[in-house]
Structures are given as C-alpha cells and as structure tokens.
Scaffold this motif. Structure first.
Motif, short mmCIF file in Angstrom:
data_model
loop_
_atom_site.label_atom_id
_atom_site.label_comp_id
_atom_site.label_asym_id
_atom_site.label_seq_id
_atom_site.Cartn_x
_atom_site.Cartn_y
_atom_site.Cartn_z
N THR A 76 0.84 -1.21 0.00
CA THR A 76 0.00 0.00 0.00
C THR A 76 0.88 1.26 0.00
OG1 THR A 76 -1.65 -1.21 1.27
CG2 THR A 76 -1.89 1.17 1.23
N ALA A 77 1.90 1.26 0.85
CA ALA A 77 2.81 2.41 0.91
C ALA A 77 3.45 2.63 -0.46
CB ALA A 77 3.89 2.18 1.97
N SER A 78 3.86 1.54 -1.09
CA SER A 78 4.55 1.69 -2.38
C SER A 78 3.59 2.23 -3.44
CB SER A 78 5.21 0.38 -2.82
OG SER A 78 4.27 -0.51 -3.34
N LEU A 79 2.31 1.87 -3.36
CA LEU A 79 1.35 2.38 -4.35
C LEU A 79 1.10 3.88 -4.16
CD1 LEU A 79 -1.44 -0.31 -4.84
CD2 LEU A 79 0.59 0.12 -6.23
N ILE A 80 1.05 4.31 -2.91
CA ILE A 80 0.83 5.75 -2.67
C ILE A 80 2.00 6.54 -3.27
CG2 ILE A 80 0.57 7.56 -0.91
CD1 ILE A 80 -0.46 5.40 0.98
N HIS A 81 3.21 6.05 -3.02
CA HIS A 81 4.38 6.75 -3.56
C HIS A 81 4.45 6.60 -5.08
CE1 HIS A 81 6.78 7.11 0.48
NE2 HIS A 81 5.64 7.76 0.47
N ASP A 82 4.04 5.44 -5.57
CA ASP A 82 4.04 5.25 -7.03
C ASP A 82 3.07 6.22 -7.70
OD1 ASP A 82 4.62 3.61 -9.50
OD2 ASP A 82 2.45 3.36 -9.38
N ASP A 83 1.92 6.43 -7.05
CA ASP A 83 0.95 7.38 -7.63
C ASP A 83 1.50 8.80 -7.63
OD1 ASP A 83 -0.83 5.47 -8.36
OD2 ASP A 83 -2.20 5.75 -6.68
N ILE A 84 2.34 9.11 -6.64
CA ILE A 84 2.96 10.44 -6.65
C ILE A 84 3.87 10.57 -7.88
CG2 ILE A 84 4.60 11.96 -5.43
CD1 ILE A 84 3.34 10.91 -2.80
N THR A 85 4.57 9.49 -8.22
CA THR A 85 5.47 9.57 -9.38
C THR A 85 4.69 9.51 -10.71
OG1 THR A 85 5.93 7.22 -9.72
CG2 THR A 85 7.28 8.33 -8.09
N ASP A 86 3.62 8.72 -10.76
CA ASP A 86 2.89 8.54 -12.03
C ASP A 86 1.77 9.55 -12.23
OD1 ASP A 86 4.47 6.34 -12.31
OD2 ASP A 86 2.90 4.85 -12.07
N ASP A 87 1.27 10.09 -11.12
CA ASP A 87 0.20 11.08 -11.10
C ASP A 87 -1.09 10.69 -11.83
OD1 ASP A 87 -0.95 13.47 -10.34
OD2 ASP A 87 -0.23 14.55 -12.10
N PRO A 88 -1.63 9.48 -11.57
CA PRO A 88 -2.94 9.18 -12.14
C PRO A 88 -4.03 9.90 -11.35
CG PRO A 88 -2.31 7.43 -10.67
CD PRO A 88 -1.17 8.44 -10.67
N THR A 89 -5.22 10.06 -11.94
CA THR A 89 -6.30 10.69 -11.19
C THR A 89 -6.93 9.69 -10.21
OG1 THR A 89 -7.68 10.11 -13.07
CG2 THR A 89 -6.96 12.41 -12.92
#
Ligand code: FPP
Ligand code: MG
Length: 321
Positions: A76-89
């Motif tokens: 879960t932590a990695s997905l939150i940070h991944d979304d910061i890098t990928d910036d999906p809506t």
C-alpha cells in the motif's frame, strides 16, 4: 471449495482485521487509512504467504497474520508513492491519495504506512526480516530504475524484465518465501514456491500493462494509457514499438517522449499501439509466466494446495482490474 481454500479464506479474514487495526485511529492518516485499506486491493501478497505456509505444513496459521498484513502495508505504501510519481487521477476507483489529500500528506502517509509495517514485523525472525527487507529494497530499486529509464525508447528487453522483476515480482517471491520459512519448509520446496511466486508476479505486471490499454477506467479503476502518457516502458509498449514502423512508430515515440502530451495525442498513439496486437502478444507472455509458475511447483505439495495456488495464478492473468 476445498478445505485449503476455506483455511486460506479464514486466515485472510483475520489478516484483514490486523490490517484495519494497525491503521485504526491514526492521527497521521485520519480518514486516509480507511480510504486506502477499504478501497480494496486484491491482497495477493498476504494470500501467497498464507498459502505457502500451508504448503509447507505450517501448524499454526495465526502466527502468519501480522507478517502477512505487513506485506499488504508495504505494498500500500509503495502504491501511494508510485501514484505520486505517475500522477494518475484514480486508484482503485477512488481519487488517488495525492489527488485527494495533497502531495505532502500522501508522501508522509506512505512513509507512515511503511513504518507501520515494521511494528507488525517486530516479532519476526531474522531470516524473515531479512527476506522482507531485501524485497522492499528491490521494490524501490525497480521503481527507481524505471524512473531513470523514463522517456527512453531504447530500453532493452533485459532491462525491462529486470524492472518488472524488481519492482513487482520480488515482493511476491518474498511473500511466498516468508510463508515457507515460517512453516519450516525444506530448501528445495522453498525455491519452488519462490519461483512460482516470482513468475506470477511477472504475469501480474504484464497483465497490469495490458490493462493500461483499456479504453476506460470503468473496469480497472485507474486511468488508461498512463504508461504511455508518463513515458514509462511497459510490456505492451515494448512489443508495439517492435512491430510499428515509419510514421506510426514516430508518432508513438513522440508521445512517449513528450513531457505532457495532450489527451488527443495519447489517444491517437494508444490506437496505434492497440492496432499492433501488442496486447494479445503480452497476454501470451503473461500466460508463459503462469506456465513457468506451475512448472516450478511440479508435483510438490498437497493437490488441494497446488489447486489453490493455480487458481490464484489464473485469477491474476484473467483479472480485469
Ligand atoms: C506499481 O507499478 C508500483 C510498484 C510495483 C512499486 C512502487 C515502488 C515504489 C514507489 C518505491 C517505494 C518502495 C517501498 C517498499 C515503500 P505500476 O506503476 O506499473 O502500476 P500501476 O498501474 O498500478 O500504477
Ligand atoms: Mg503507477
């Protein structure tokens, strides 16, 4: 449903409780914790750990709950940070955390959830801790290499597989390994479950890349074409670039390399990618990883356990979200 399926399901319900309790009442997360944990997720990593524990003949499945939940927190932590890098809506049909709570809060929430996993791991053995630490390091390395190679259309097949292995498959393999270690599995069986899990991790990532081609977010719960938009190589784009020629190839490369391509340009490039049949070829690739996974198991373990693991693998390549 076999007795093993029931045992796994029962254990997963307990893991869910541990997961909720670990983030409950957090002043850091407030409603963000519930937002993240309630929005689902397939819980594949904890399930792999538990199935592997049972495969190894583990006698007291309750000893795995905290460690299994820790895997989900790390993910879960990695997905939150991944979304910061990928910036999906969107993520899992809800606004991605950094969109809903702002970048800074999402960043810290990811750190916090990652730190919370250490709490759950407090009683783990050195061997278990080491396996998890190595997988977490590998996840971050994989993500970092992917970022370094963004916008690069000369990524080799080996580099691309290395990224998928590190960012996605290693943590799958670690979950299975840890379940096996906790059950006291013999070394050869341990190698087999690890290889099984690594291969379904690779199948998972390739399937994720195919789903990125979906024309709408209605199924996947996240926007489509993100990898192309963000200049991240994925299995489908890689295959498409091998098959495209001339003007069409130039168009896709231009969009892939652009820092903020227009939606129209992305749609146009996606149509060209779809037209190559790369999605279908990638599905065959995912199937091949799944075959490797089953081959790694051979005729080891109880038939019902093998059936459970096979059902998990099938679910991974047939999923639509
Ligand atoms: C999703 O990939 C992301 C990952 C598999 C790993 C992300 C890792 C980090 C951000 C490093 C931090 C690591 C730890 C251990 C906290 P994707 O973008 O291909 O998939 P998506 O379509 O679901 O976004
Ligand atoms: Mg992403």
């Amino acid at each position: 449903m076999s007795e093993v399926d029931e045992q796994v399901n029962e254990a997963m319900r307990e893991v869910e409780q541990v997961l909720f309790r670990s983030l409950e009442g957090s002043t850091v997360l407030e409603d963000m914790g519930t937002h993240l944990i309630e929005s689902g997720g397939k819980r594949i990593r904890p399930e792999l750990l538990i199935a592997s524990y049972l495969a190894g003949g583990g006698k007291d499945v309750s000893e795995t709950y905290k460690v299994a939940a820790a895997f989900e927190l790390i993910h879960t932590a990695s997905l939150i940070h991944d979304d910061i890098t990928d910036d999906p809506t969107l993520r899992r049909r809800r606004p991605a955390p950094h969109r809903r709570y702002g970048l800074s809060r999402a960043l810290v929430a990811g750190d916090y959830i990652f730190a919370k996993s250490f709490e759950l791991l407090a009683g783990a053995s050195e061997e278990v801790s080491r396996a998890i630490a190595e997988a977490a390091v590998s996840t971050a390395e994989g993500e970092h290499i992917e970022l370094l190679l963004s916008f690069d259309t000369n990524v080799t097949r080996e580099q691309h597989i290395d990224i998928m292995r590190k960012k996605t498959a290693c943590i799958f393999a670690a979950a299975a390994k840890v379940g096996g270690i906790m059950a006291g599995m013999d070394p050869e069986d341990l190698v087999a479950v690890e290889s099984f899990a690594e291969n379904i991790g690779l199948a998972f990532q390739v399937t994720d890349d195919v789903l990125d081609l979906e024309p709408s977010a209605a199924l996947t719960g996240k926007p489509s074409g993100m990898d192309l938009r963000e200049g991240r190589m994925n299995a489908v784009i890689y295959i498409a670039l091998e098959r495209l020629e001339g003007k069409d190839r130039d168009t896709v490369i231009r969009v892939f390399m652009a820092s903020s391509p227009s939606t129209k340009d992305v749609e146009n490039a996606l149509t060209l990618v779809r037209g190559t049949g790369a999605g279908g070829i990638a599905i065959i690739e995912a199937q091949r990883y799944m075959d490797n996974a089953m081959e790694a198991l051979g005729d080891r373990f109880d038939t019902a356990i093998r059936a459970h693991l096979e059902a998990m693998a099938l679910e991974i390549i047939r999923r639509r979200s």
